[in-house]
Design a protein around this motif. Structure first.
Motif, PDB file in Angstrom:
ATOM      1  N   LEU A  38      -8.715  10.023   0.249  1.00  0.00           N
ATOM      2  CA  LEU A  38      -7.715   9.453   0.907  1.00  0.00           C
ATOM      3  C   LEU A  38      -7.979   8.243   1.503  1.00  0.00           C
ATOM      4  N   LEU A  39      -9.246   7.968   2.236  1.00  0.00           N
ATOM      5  CA  LEU A  39      -9.790   7.034   2.947  1.00  0.00           C
ATOM      6  C   LEU A  39      -9.929   5.823   1.833  1.00  0.00           C
ATOM      7  N   SER A  40     -10.510   6.154   0.617  1.00  0.00           N
ATOM      8  CA  SER A  40     -11.004   5.286  -0.419  1.00  0.00           C
ATOM      9  C   SER A  40      -9.585   4.495  -1.068  1.00  0.00           C
ATOM     10  N   VAL A  41      -8.587   5.434  -1.374  1.00  0.00           N
ATOM     11  CA  VAL A  41      -7.478   5.070  -2.053  1.00  0.00           C
ATOM     12  C   VAL A  41      -6.854   4.079  -0.998  1.00  0.00           C
ATOM     13  N   TYR A  42      -6.635   4.300   0.429  1.00  0.00           N
ATOM     14  CA  TYR A  42      -6.026   3.807   1.418  1.00  0.00           C
ATOM     15  C   TYR A  42      -6.952   2.209   1.560  1.00  0.00           C
ATOM     16  N   LEU A  43      -7.967   2.234   1.551  1.00  0.00           N
ATOM     17  CA  LEU A  43      -8.838   0.985   1.693  1.00  0.00           C
ATOM     18  C   LEU A  43      -8.591   0.245   0.551  1.00  0.00           C
ATOM     19  N   TYR A  44      -8.505   0.692  -0.759  1.00  0.00           N
ATOM     20  CA  TYR A  44      -8.242  -0.098  -1.968  1.00  0.00           C
ATOM     21  C   TYR A  44      -6.739  -0.731  -1.996  1.00  0.00           C
ATOM     22  N   VAL A  45      -6.079   0.058  -1.770  1.00  0.00           N
ATOM     23  CA  VAL A  45      -4.602  -0.508  -1.827  1.00  0.00           C
ATOM     24  C   VAL A  45      -4.334  -1.522  -0.504  1.00  0.00           C
ATOM     25  N   ARG A  46      -5.273  -1.313   0.537  1.00  0.00           N
ATOM     26  CA  ARG A  46      -5.114  -2.360   1.733  1.00  0.00           C
ATOM     27  C   ARG A  46      -5.501  -3.647   1.379  1.00  0.00           C
ATOM     28  N   SER A  47      -6.647  -3.296   0.466  1.00  0.00           N
ATOM     29  CA  SER A  47      -7.702  -4.759   0.039  1.00  0.00           C
ATOM     30  C   SER A  47      -6.901  -5.397  -0.991  1.00  0.00           C
ATOM     31  N   ARG A  48      -5.772  -4.924  -1.724  1.00  0.00           N
ATOM     32  CA  ARG A  48      -5.056  -5.595  -2.547  1.00  0.00           C
ATOM     33  C   ARG A  48      -4.174  -6.857  -1.915  1.00  0.00           C
ATOM     34  N   SER A  49      -4.004  -6.761  -0.628  1.00  0.00           N
ATOM     35  CA  SER A  49      -3.384  -7.868   0.293  1.00  0.00           C
ATOM     36  C   SER A  49      -4.385  -8.591   1.013  1.00  0.00           C
ATOM     37  N   ALA A  50      -5.804  -8.366   0.929  1.00  0.00           N
ATOM     38  CA  ALA A  50      -6.542  -9.154   1.782  1.00  0.00           C
ATOM     39  C   ALA A  50      -6.772 -10.615   1.134  1.00  0.00           C
ATOM     40  N   PRO A  51      -7.229 -11.558   2.160  1.00  0.00           N
ATOM     41  CA  PRO A  51      -7.518 -13.097   1.727  1.00  0.00           C
ATOM     42  C   PRO A  51      -8.654 -12.910   0.704  1.00  0.00           C
ATOM     43  N   PRO A  52      -8.663 -13.959  -0.277  1.00  0.00           N
ATOM     44  CA  PRO A  52      -9.679 -13.841  -1.257  1.00  0.00           C
ATOM     45  C   PRO A  52     -11.005 -13.996  -0.550  1.00  0.00           C
ATOM     46  N   ASP A  53     -11.315 -14.639   0.644  1.00  0.00           N
ATOM     47  CA  ASP A  53     -12.658 -14.863   0.842  1.00  0.00           C
ATOM     48  C   ASP A  53     -13.194 -13.425   1.765  1.00  0.00           C
ATOM     49  N   GLN A  54     -12.285 -12.438   1.771  1.00  0.00           N
ATOM     50  CA  GLN A  54     -12.902 -11.194   2.292  1.00  0.00           C
ATOM     51  C   GLN A  54     -13.086 -10.145   1.118  1.00  0.00           C
ATOM     52  N   LEU A  55     -12.979 -10.495  -0.285  1.00  0.00           N
ATOM     53  CA  LEU A  55     -13.114  -9.724  -1.282  1.00  0.00           C
ATOM     54  C   LEU A  55     -14.600  -9.764  -1.629  1.00  0.00           C
ATOM     55  N   ALA A  56     -15.224  -8.912  -2.124  1.00  0.00           N
ATOM     56  CA  ALA A  56     -16.578  -8.553  -2.602  1.00  0.00           C
ATOM     57  C   ALA A  56     -16.587  -9.507  -4.105  1.00  0.00           C
ATOM     58  N   LEU A  57     -17.616 -10.061  -4.436  1.00  0.00           N
ATOM     59  CA  LEU A  57     -17.850 -10.633  -5.557  1.00  0.00           C
ATOM     60  C   LEU A  57     -17.636  -9.561  -6.703  1.00  0.00           C
ATOM     61  N   GLY A  58     -18.559  -8.736  -6.664  1.00  0.00           N
ATOM     62  CA  GLY A  58     -18.923  -7.506  -7.714  1.00  0.00           C
ATOM     63  C   GLY A  58     -17.606  -6.832  -7.971  1.00  0.00           C
ATOM     64  N   GLY A  59     -16.791  -6.605  -6.595  1.00  0.00           N
ATOM     65  CA  GLY A  59     -15.532  -5.511  -6.834  1.00  0.00           C
ATOM     66  C   GLY A  59     -14.210  -6.444  -7.082  1.00  0.00           C
ATOM     67  N   ASN A  60     -14.271  -7.702  -7.584  1.00  0.00           N
ATOM     68  CA  ASN A  60     -13.104  -8.449  -7.825  1.00  0.00           C
ATOM     69  C   ASN A  60     -12.973  -8.820  -9.344  1.00  0.00           C
ATOM     70  N   SER A  61     -13.055  -7.895 -10.087  1.00  0.00           N
ATOM     71  CA  SER A  61     -13.111  -8.285 -11.755  1.00  0.00           C
ATOM     72  C   SER A  61     -11.816  -8.183 -12.276  1.00  0.00           C
ATOM     73  N   GLY A  62     -10.711  -7.505 -11.702  1.00  0.00           N
ATOM     74  CA  GLY A  62      -9.608  -7.209 -12.219  1.00  0.00           C
ATOM     75  C   GLY A  62      -9.252  -5.957 -12.867  1.00  0.00           C
ATOM     76  N   ASN A  63     -10.354  -5.372 -13.135  1.00  0.00           N
ATOM     77  CA  ASN A  63     -10.127  -3.877 -13.704  1.00  0.00           C
ATOM     78  C   ASN A  63     -10.236  -2.962 -12.316  1.00  0.00           C
ATOM     79  N   VAL A  64      -8.987  -2.154 -12.394  1.00  0.00           N
ATOM     80  CA  VAL A  64      -8.807  -1.335 -11.331  1.00  0.00           C
ATOM     81  C   VAL A  64      -9.848  -0.356 -10.972  1.00  0.00           C
TER      82      VAL A  64
END
Length: 96
Positions: A38-64
């Motif tokens: 549940l923590l993982s799902v919450y963090l993933y859903v919340r990260s969808r609205s994070a600014p681009p400078d706070q996203l990880a390079l390897g975790g921003n591929s577009g594949n869910v």
């Protein structure tokens, strides 16, 4: 190790049931699985609205699926509480 032996000896002397973890292992395993999922799902859903400078390079591929397992947000926080530091360092090093 000496501290653990002293703690177990003190618990036995006080009458504490030291078989509690063994007796309730399934419940503890299911609870830890649910909390982590549940923590993982919450963090993933919340990260969808994070600014681009706070996203990880390897975790921003577009594949869910890939982004979920790799980690979409670089340093997830709830207010000032750093979840990445807490989950990787504190319980991981103490439990290891």
């Amino acid at each position: 190790m000496v501290v653990s032996v002293i703690a177990i000896a003190a618990a036995v002397h006080q009458g504490v049931d030291i078989t509690y973890i063994h007796s309730h292992f399934l419940q503890l395993a299911v609870a830890s699985f649910l909390i982590s999922f549940l923590l993982s799902v919450y963090l993933y859903v919340r990260s969808r609205s994070a600014p681009p400078d706070q996203l990880a390079l390897g975790g921003n591929s577009g594949n869910v699926v890939y982004d979920f397992f790799k980690g979409h947000e670089l340093n997830p926080r709830i207010k000032d509480f750093d979840l990445k530091f807490f989950c990787e360092m504190r319980p991981g090093l103490i439990g290891w």
